[in-house]
Design a protein around this motif. Structure first.
Motif, short mmCIF file in Angstrom:
data_model
loop_
_atom_site.label_atom_id
_atom_site.label_comp_id
_atom_site.label_asym_id
_atom_site.label_seq_id
_atom_site.Cartn_x
_atom_site.Cartn_y
_atom_site.Cartn_z
N VAL A 35 8.06 50.57 -61.31
CA VAL A 35 9.50 50.50 -61.35
C VAL A 35 10.22 51.37 -60.08
CG1 VAL A 35 11.84 50.79 -62.42
CG2 VAL A 35 9.89 49.55 -63.58
N LYS A 36 9.40 52.55 -60.11
CA LYS A 36 10.09 53.61 -59.10
C LYS A 36 9.70 53.19 -57.69
CE LYS A 36 7.87 57.87 -58.54
NZ LYS A 36 7.49 59.10 -58.99
N LYS A 37 8.53 52.62 -57.58
CA LYS A 37 7.79 52.29 -56.24
C LYS A 37 8.26 50.68 -55.79
CE LYS A 37 6.12 56.02 -55.97
NZ LYS A 37 6.62 57.44 -55.13
N GLU A 38 8.64 49.91 -56.49
CA GLU A 38 8.89 48.41 -56.11
C GLU A 38 9.97 48.36 -55.24
OE1 GLU A 38 9.86 46.10 -59.53
OE2 GLU A 38 11.61 47.08 -59.97
N ASN A 39 10.99 49.08 -55.02
CA ASN A 39 11.99 48.83 -54.05
C ASN A 39 11.95 50.07 -52.97
OD1 ASN A 39 13.38 47.06 -55.52
ND2 ASN A 39 14.49 48.33 -56.94
N SER A 40 10.87 50.62 -52.79
CA SER A 40 10.48 51.52 -51.84
C SER A 40 10.11 50.81 -50.47
CB SER A 40 9.58 52.42 -52.09
OG SER A 40 9.16 53.50 -50.94
N ALA A 41 10.62 51.04 -49.33
CA ALA A 41 10.38 50.52 -47.83
C ALA A 41 9.05 50.82 -47.58
CB ALA A 41 11.42 50.90 -47.02
N GLU A 42 8.38 51.80 -48.05
CA GLU A 42 6.89 51.69 -47.69
C GLU A 42 5.93 50.94 -48.48
OE1 GLU A 42 8.58 54.58 -48.76
OE2 GLU A 42 9.36 55.27 -46.85
N PHE A 43 6.34 50.53 -49.64
CA PHE A 43 5.37 49.77 -50.45
C PHE A 43 5.61 48.08 -50.43
CE2 PHE A 43 4.87 53.78 -52.58
CZ PHE A 43 3.75 54.00 -52.91
N ILE A 44 4.71 47.34 -50.47
CA ILE A 44 4.74 46.09 -50.67
C ILE A 44 4.39 45.91 -52.16
CG2 ILE A 44 3.65 43.77 -50.07
CD1 ILE A 44 2.20 45.27 -47.72
N SER A 45 5.62 45.03 -52.60
CA SER A 45 5.40 44.65 -54.35
C SER A 45 5.77 43.11 -54.59
CB SER A 45 6.47 45.65 -55.12
OG SER A 45 7.71 45.41 -54.67
N ALA A 46 5.34 42.82 -55.54
CA ALA A 46 5.51 41.54 -56.23
C ALA A 46 5.26 41.47 -57.89
CB ALA A 46 4.74 40.49 -55.69
N SER A 47 6.13 40.91 -58.39
CA SER A 47 6.04 40.57 -59.79
C SER A 47 5.97 39.01 -60.00
CB SER A 47 6.97 41.20 -60.69
OG SER A 47 6.77 42.70 -60.56
N VAL A 48 4.57 38.67 -60.40
CA VAL A 48 4.57 36.98 -60.50
C VAL A 48 4.18 36.40 -61.81
CG1 VAL A 48 3.18 35.20 -59.62
CG2 VAL A 48 3.42 37.23 -58.26
N PRO A 49 5.17 35.81 -62.26
CA PRO A 49 4.97 35.19 -63.82
C PRO A 49 3.63 34.22 -63.51
CG PRO A 49 7.22 34.88 -63.24
CD PRO A 49 6.48 35.39 -62.11
N THR A 50 2.76 34.06 -64.50
CA THR A 50 1.61 33.14 -64.03
C THR A 50 1.87 31.86 -63.94
OG1 THR A 50 1.13 33.72 -66.45
CG2 THR A 50 -0.19 34.98 -64.92
N ASN A 51 2.95 31.46 -64.94
CA ASN A 51 3.29 29.98 -64.73
C ASN A 51 3.77 29.37 -63.38
OD1 ASN A 51 5.70 31.02 -64.43
ND2 ASN A 51 6.85 29.77 -65.77
N ILE A 52 3.76 30.37 -62.32
CA ILE A 52 4.02 30.04 -61.14
C ILE A 52 2.69 30.17 -60.35
CG2 ILE A 52 5.28 30.96 -58.72
CD1 ILE A 52 7.46 31.86 -60.58
N LEU A 53 2.05 31.19 -60.63
CA LEU A 53 0.67 31.49 -60.04
C LEU A 53 -0.34 30.30 -60.25
CD1 LEU A 53 -0.71 33.20 -58.00
CD2 LEU A 53 -1.32 34.68 -60.20
N PHE A 54 -0.26 29.90 -61.50
CA PHE A 54 -1.44 29.07 -61.78
C PHE A 54 -0.88 27.68 -62.30
CE2 PHE A 54 -2.98 33.15 -63.88
CZ PHE A 54 -3.89 33.49 -62.68
N GLN A 55 -0.67 27.01 -61.20
CA GLN A 55 0.07 25.79 -61.31
C GLN A 55 -1.05 24.37 -61.15
OE1 GLN A 55 3.00 24.95 -58.53
NE2 GLN A 55 4.40 26.74 -59.41
N ASN A 56 -2.28 24.69 -60.66
CA ASN A 56 -3.25 23.75 -60.62
C ASN A 56 -4.38 23.96 -61.47
OD1 ASN A 56 -3.79 25.98 -58.99
ND2 ASN A 56 -4.66 25.02 -57.33
N LEU A 57 -4.20 23.89 -62.70
CA LEU A 57 -5.22 23.99 -63.60
C LEU A 57 -6.26 22.81 -63.81
CD1 LEU A 57 -3.37 26.33 -66.04
CD2 LEU A 57 -4.65 26.95 -64.08
N GLU A 58 -5.88 21.75 -63.35
CA GLU A 58 -6.73 20.59 -63.80
C GLU A 58 -8.22 20.58 -63.61
OE1 GLU A 58 -4.99 20.11 -59.86
OE2 GLU A 58 -3.95 20.14 -61.66
#
Length: 178
Positions: free
Chosen positions: A28-51
């Motif tokens: 939480v502390k680092k997610e808005n820091s300009a030095e860091f690259i951050s992402a929080s991804v719900p898996t329903n977005i990430l794993f859409q092609n499960l066929e």
């Protein structure tokens, strides 16, 4: 009565000040820091092609709730890279984090850890560091994930079509590769 309340308050304050930071607090502390690259991804977005996956592989993937990614590239934060590495090491050396894999070779290190038990893994954490590239922290939170499920997830990753990732997460992966 006032003395008891005052003593309880002072003790609570001391305990709170002495508690070590958690991985969640760090993220939480680092997610808005300009030095860091951050992402929080719900898996329903990430794993859409499960066929292309078996029902067992799909079931294992669907137990993952969210994936958090935090990266610090050498070019974005060289002066603070070692400081952040040490802070993460300190957090990940706490007793809550159980080690599955440790790798260290010169200026590189990788750790795979989990929180919970082998039968009920609450979080999987990957920490990677390379003195030339930077550091990477991945946290996967799940629901009723077990060691067999983790194995299924790693096997199914080979069969997923990751080209369907779009938007900011795809852009983030591209930044890490630069």
């Amino acid at each position: 009565m006032k003395k008891i309340i005052l003593i309880v308050f002072v003790l609570a304050t001391l305990v709170a000040c002495n508690s070590k930071p958690s991985l969640q607090e760090y993220l939480v502390k680092k997610e808005n820091s300009a030095e860091f690259i951050s992402a929080s991804v719900p898996t329903n977005i990430l794993f859409q092609n499960l066929e292309n996956l078996s029902s067992e592989e799909k079931s294992s993937l669907q137990k993952i709730d969210k994936i958090n990614l935090l990266a610090l590239t050498k070019k974005k934060g060289e002066p603070i890279l070692e400081e952040e590495r040490e802070e993460l090491r300190s957090i990940l050396n706490q007793p809550d984090y159980q080690s599955l894999l440790n790798f260290s070779s010169g200026d590189r290190e990788a750790r795979l850890l989990f929180v919970g038990s082998e039968e009920k893994i609450d979080e999987m954490i990957f920490f990677g560091y390379d003195s030339e590239l930077g550091l990477l922290l991945l946290r996967m939170r799940g629901n009723d994930v077990n060691a067999n499920g983790i194995y299924q997830i790693t096997q199914s990753a080979q069969n997923l079509d990751m080209t369907s990732m779009s938007g900011s997460f795809g852009k983030l992966i591209g930044e890490l590769g630069q």
